[in-house]
Design a protein around this motif. Structure first.
Motif, PDB file in Angstrom:
ATOM      1  N   LEU A  49       0.824  -1.210   0.000  1.00 18.33           N
ATOM      2  CA  LEU A  49       0.000   0.000   0.000  1.00 18.33           C
ATOM      3  C   LEU A  49       0.861   1.265   0.000  1.00 18.33           C
ATOM      4  CD1 LEU A  49      -2.728  -1.069   2.561  1.00 18.33           C
ATOM      5  CD2 LEU A  49      -3.132  -0.505   0.152  1.00 18.33           C
ATOM      6  N   ARG A  50       1.891   1.257   0.786  1.00 20.54           N
ATOM      7  CA  ARG A  50       2.757   2.435   0.915  1.00 20.54           C
ATOM      8  C   ARG A  50       3.473   2.743  -0.398  1.00 20.54           C
ATOM      9  NH1 ARG A  50       7.699   3.364   5.153  1.00 20.54           N
ATOM     10  NH2 ARG A  50       7.934   5.589   4.756  1.00 20.54           N
ATOM     11  N   ASN A  51       3.956   1.727  -1.092  1.00 22.32           N
ATOM     12  CA  ASN A  51       4.573   1.876  -2.406  1.00 22.32           C
ATOM     13  C   ASN A  51       5.695   2.920  -2.403  1.00 22.32           C
ATOM     14  OD1 ASN A  51       4.879   1.225  -5.124  1.00 22.32           O
ATOM     15  ND2 ASN A  51       3.406   2.772  -5.784  1.00 22.32           N
ATOM     16  N   ARG A  52       6.572   2.835  -1.413  1.00 21.94           N
ATOM     17  CA  ARG A  52       7.748   3.708  -1.261  1.00 21.94           C
ATOM     18  C   ARG A  52       7.399   5.187  -1.041  1.00 21.94           C
ATOM     19  NH1 ARG A  52       9.041   0.088  -5.319  1.00 21.94           N
ATOM     20  NH2 ARG A  52       8.751   1.598  -6.955  1.00 21.94           N
ATOM     21  N   ARG A  53       6.183   5.465  -0.597  1.00 26.32           N
ATOM     22  CA  ARG A  53       5.805   6.847  -0.281  1.00 26.32           C
ATOM     23  C   ARG A  53       6.236   7.187   1.133  1.00 26.32           C
ATOM     24  NH1 ARG A  53       0.947   4.721  -2.502  1.00 26.32           N
ATOM     25  NH2 ARG A  53       0.380   5.634  -4.473  1.00 26.32           N
ATOM     26  N   ARG A  54       6.289   8.473   1.410  1.00 30.02           N
ATOM     27  CA  ARG A  54       6.670   8.940   2.748  1.00 30.02           C
ATOM     28  C   ARG A  54       5.572   8.620   3.764  1.00 30.02           C
ATOM     29  NH1 ARG A  54       5.940  14.199   5.075  1.00 30.02           N
ATOM     30  NH2 ARG A  54       4.949  14.708   3.098  1.00 30.02           N
ATOM     31  N   THR A  55       4.317   8.846   3.365  1.00 28.32           N
ATOM     32  CA  THR A  55       3.176   8.605   4.255  1.00 28.32           C
ATOM     33  C   THR A  55       2.928   7.115   4.390  1.00 28.32           C
ATOM     34  OG1 THR A  55       2.211  10.668   3.486  1.00 28.32           O
ATOM     35  CG2 THR A  55       0.742   9.157   4.625  1.00 28.32           C
ATOM     36  N   ARG A  56       2.569   6.702   5.588  1.00 31.12           N
ATOM     37  CA  ARG A  56       2.289   5.285   5.844  1.00 31.12           C
ATOM     38  C   ARG A  56       0.793   5.057   5.975  1.00 31.12           C
ATOM     39  NH1 ARG A  56       7.186   4.057  10.085  1.00 31.12           N
ATOM     40  NH2 ARG A  56       8.755   4.481   8.507  1.00 31.12           N
ATOM     41  N   LEU A  70      -6.093   5.343   3.967  1.00 38.55           N
ATOM     42  CA  LEU A  70      -5.115   5.857   3.021  1.00 38.55           C
ATOM     43  C   LEU A  70      -5.483   7.292   2.637  1.00 38.55           C
ATOM     44  CD1 LEU A  70      -5.367   2.858   0.509  1.00 38.55           C
ATOM     45  CD2 LEU A  70      -3.811   3.037   2.449  1.00 38.55           C
ATOM     46  N   PRO A  71      -4.502   8.095   2.257  1.00 35.35           N
ATOM     47  CA  PRO A  71      -4.828   9.440   1.753  1.00 35.35           C
ATOM     48  C   PRO A  71      -5.690   9.364   0.496  1.00 35.35           C
ATOM     49  CG  PRO A  71      -2.488   9.268   2.266  1.00 35.35           C
ATOM     50  CD  PRO A  71      -3.053   7.883   2.363  1.00 35.35           C
ATOM     51  N   LYS A  72      -6.603  10.311   0.353  1.00 36.07           N
ATOM     52  CA  LYS A  72      -7.464  10.350  -0.833  1.00 36.07           C
ATOM     53  C   LYS A  72      -6.665  10.398  -2.125  1.00 36.07           C
ATOM     54  CE  LYS A  72     -11.882  12.390   0.343  1.00 36.07           C
ATOM     55  NZ  LYS A  72     -12.743  13.553   0.207  1.00 36.07           N
ATOM     56  N   ALA A  73      -5.535  11.053  -2.082  1.00 35.56           N
ATOM     57  CA  ALA A  73      -4.712  11.217  -3.288  1.00 35.56           C
ATOM     58  C   ALA A  73      -4.195   9.883  -3.818  1.00 35.56           C
ATOM     59  CB  ALA A  73      -3.539  12.152  -3.005  1.00 35.56           C
ATOM     60  N   TRP A  74      -4.253   8.834  -3.039  1.00 38.47           N
ATOM     61  CA  TRP A  74      -3.773   7.516  -3.453  1.00 38.47           C
ATOM     62  C   TRP A  74      -4.827   6.723  -4.236  1.00 38.47           C
ATOM     63  CZ3 TRP A  74      -0.693   4.881   1.084  1.00 38.47           C
ATOM     64  CH2 TRP A  74       0.364   5.722   1.479  1.00 38.47           C
TER      65      TRP A  74
END
Length: 156
Positions: A49-56, A70-74
């Motif tokens: 889910l994280r896919n190497r993003r800063r946000t977890r 998850l953030p809406k932007a995802w």
């Protein structure tokens, strides 16, 4: 929506949300509301889910609820990656059903109706909940409801 239809839809959505074979994402309509997602269990789900993003992603695990926030932007990325990995994904999201009618129908007398409302608004009177585009075309949106669609990958 008739109460029986509402109950049937709510049961159907709950069954889809509770199943554990196909990923499900709930896109809520309120400002600041995160996505909610459920995946078939794998120990690597958090990293996927994280896919190497800063946000977890945040795991919400209680007795009656188990899902990721998850953030809406995802949203688009989640859907694309779920289709690639699992071949399908359920999307539950708000929608507003739109009615189409005309002032002539709403102000009509008698029972004969040839409008696309199929008589639902016939003779009901024209009031402020409709947006009149022209004398022959008016629209109105109903209150938001949740709808579900199953997206399936086009891969062979």
């Amino acid at each position: 929506m008739v109460d029986g239809d509402y109950d049937h839809n709510a049961k159907r959505l709950k069954a889809i949300w509770d199943q554990d074979r196909i990923p499900v994402v709930l896109r809520r309509g309120g400002k600041g509301q995160s996505l909610r997602a459920r995946l078939p269990f794998e120990s690597e789900n958090r990293e996927w889910l994280r896919n190497r993003r800063r946000t977890r992603p945040v795991w919400i695990g209680g007795e009656n609820q188990k899902y990721w926030e998850l953030p809406k932007a995802w949203f688009n990325d989640f859907v694309n990656r779920a289709l690639k990995k699992y071949g399908m994904v359920y999307i539950i999201q708000p929608y507003r059903e739109q009615e189409i009618c005309a002032r002539a129908c709403m102000e009509a007398e008698g029972h004969e109706c040839q409008c696309s409302c199929m008589g639902a608004n016939h003779g009901s009177g024209f009031h402020g909940s409709w947006f009149e585009v022209s004398e022959t075309f008016a629209v109105r949106s109903r209150e938001p409801e949740l709808a579900c669609r199953l997206m399936v990958s086009k891969r062979a």
